[in-house]
Design a protein around this motif. Sequence first.
Motif, short mmCIF file in Angstrom:
data_model
loop_
_atom_site.label_atom_id
_atom_site.label_comp_id
_atom_site.label_asym_id
_atom_site.label_seq_id
_atom_site.Cartn_x
_atom_site.Cartn_y
_atom_site.Cartn_z
N MET A 27 0.83 -1.21 0.00
CA MET A 27 0.00 0.00 0.00
C MET A 27 0.86 1.26 0.00
N GLU A 28 2.00 1.19 0.68
CA GLU A 28 2.94 2.32 0.69
C GLU A 28 3.49 2.56 -0.72
N ILE A 29 3.87 1.47 -1.40
CA ILE A 29 4.38 1.59 -2.77
C ILE A 29 3.29 2.13 -3.70
N SER A 30 2.07 1.65 -3.52
CA SER A 30 0.95 2.12 -4.34
C SER A 30 0.76 3.63 -4.21
N LYS A 31 0.84 4.13 -2.98
CA LYS A 31 0.65 5.56 -2.73
C LYS A 31 1.83 6.38 -3.25
N GLU A 32 3.05 5.92 -2.96
CA GLU A 32 4.25 6.68 -3.34
C GLU A 32 4.43 6.74 -4.85
N GLU A 33 4.16 5.62 -5.54
CA GLU A 33 4.41 5.56 -6.98
C GLU A 33 3.16 5.81 -7.82
N GLY A 34 2.04 5.92 -7.15
CA GLY A 34 0.80 6.19 -7.88
C GLY A 34 0.37 5.05 -8.78
N ILE A 35 0.58 3.83 -8.35
CA ILE A 35 0.19 2.67 -9.15
C ILE A 35 -0.89 1.88 -8.42
N PRO A 36 -1.80 1.22 -9.15
CA PRO A 36 -2.92 0.53 -8.50
C PRO A 36 -2.48 -0.69 -7.69
N PHE A 37 -3.19 -0.91 -6.59
CA PHE A 37 -3.00 -2.10 -5.77
C PHE A 37 -4.04 -3.13 -6.17
N ILE A 38 -3.60 -4.34 -6.44
CA ILE A 38 -4.51 -5.42 -6.84
C ILE A 38 -4.83 -6.26 -5.61
N HIS A 39 -6.03 -6.08 -5.09
CA HIS A 39 -6.41 -6.80 -3.87
C HIS A 39 -6.65 -8.28 -4.18
N PRO A 40 -6.25 -9.19 -3.27
CA PRO A 40 -6.41 -10.61 -3.57
C PRO A 40 -7.84 -11.13 -3.53
N PHE A 41 -8.76 -10.43 -2.83
CA PHE A 41 -10.12 -10.98 -2.76
C PHE A 41 -11.23 -9.95 -2.63
N ASP A 42 -11.01 -8.83 -1.96
CA ASP A 42 -12.13 -7.92 -1.65
C ASP A 42 -12.31 -6.87 -2.73
N ASP A 43 -12.66 -7.32 -3.93
CA ASP A 43 -12.78 -6.45 -5.09
C ASP A 43 -13.80 -7.09 -6.03
N PRO A 44 -14.79 -6.34 -6.50
CA PRO A 44 -15.86 -6.95 -7.33
C PRO A 44 -15.35 -7.60 -8.61
N GLU A 45 -14.32 -7.01 -9.23
CA GLU A 45 -13.81 -7.60 -10.47
C GLU A 45 -12.99 -8.86 -10.20
N ILE A 46 -12.26 -8.88 -9.10
CA ILE A 46 -11.56 -10.11 -8.68
C ILE A 46 -12.59 -11.20 -8.42
N ILE A 47 -13.64 -10.87 -7.68
CA ILE A 47 -14.71 -11.83 -7.37
C ILE A 47 -15.35 -12.35 -8.65
N ALA A 48 -15.60 -11.45 -9.60
CA ALA A 48 -16.23 -11.85 -10.86
C ALA A 48 -15.35 -12.83 -11.63
#
Length: 401
Positions: free
Chosen positions: A132-153
């Motif tokens: 999450m720190e890298i995501s914020k500092e570099e402005g790149i998306p974090f890919i959550h392993p499960f709690d995301d509607p597109e991951i679930i889909a």
Amino acid sequence: MNPEEIFSMIKEASSCLEPVIRKTPVMISDAISQLSRAEVFLKMENFQRTGSFKVRGAYYKMSKMRGVKSVVAASSGNHAQGVSYSASLLGMKAKIVMPKYTPFFKVNAVKGYGGEAILHGETYDDAYLKAMEISKEEGIPFIHPFDDPEIIAGQGTIGLEISDLDFDAVIVPVGGGGLISGIAIAVKRLKPNAKVIGVQPAGAPSSYLSFREGRIVETDRAYSIADGVIVKRPGELTLKIMREFVDDIVLVDDREIARAIFLLLEREKTVVEGAGALPVAALLSGKLRLEGRRVVCVLSGGNIDPSMLDRIMNRVLLLEGRQIKVMGVLPERPGQLKRVIDVVAELGFNIVEIEHERLNPLIHPGMTQVTLVLEVPGREYADLLISRLRGMGLEFSQVMF
């Protein structure tokens, strides 16, 4: 996002994933059917690209991220590989933060798929915070392993693939809840009378407890040989879906998981990781009453550390009485060990291991402690061996587990 919207995404994900993933086979298991007294089908996600179902959600999620050049994720296993592999197909860079003590074969798998492995912290939670720190500092998306509607889909496409089968229940491994949430939405939409049942390790029961109590329950400690589903808390979205669409979640212990891994390897000639064995473990443990029913078990992955697999195999052989361990004390004179080995040979047992300990300070001087691990037809043969040895004046006993 409501379930109908996620179901529409599941159908879209199925088309998106068709040229990328394997539509893994569904195989009937005569052995597990006989043992469980149910008609059991195995959905073989251990045959999936990257070795688990995780590539489904990762690729679908990332394919919708137009113009994104890099992503970051936190994982010690299957999600890491799914994200790395998807990034390589989509022309992205993937940074995967993994705990420092992640097994080398998992780190090498991430690198093999083109991902950058960043080792940080002692636990997944440490890795998550760093990601999450890298995501914020570099402005790149974090890919959550499960709690995301597109991951679930993406994970829910498994539900579509089994929907042509006539079944009464589907049993699904549960960690954070992404896999069972997607499958449950698809199955309940297409086969509303079918039961959806989750299985979680007793040593990491956060989703089980949260499901029972109707609120997020975070566990302080979590351990299991099913390392692919160890999470300290489920997702907010996944818990909501599980509470609405999942019929039950049960727990199994590590012995039951190990036995299921062993059975699948021995009888079905297929390798699964601890998480992948959870549905079979639940069936064989008696935690579910599905006799006479048609049941689909989702074998979610096959990425098991070879050294862990070896330890599990040896442990189960001992627990099942297929191997025995005997210990005794012999005089330190030539030919004494041969007397023991001759009896073993006469009975037709195979020697797996011999330990010869002269320096144990608890053993009387002039004596040697001997321990043998033997392959035998069944646990009852231990008594026969012990009786024969004692009849020769050799004091041996079985080491019990």
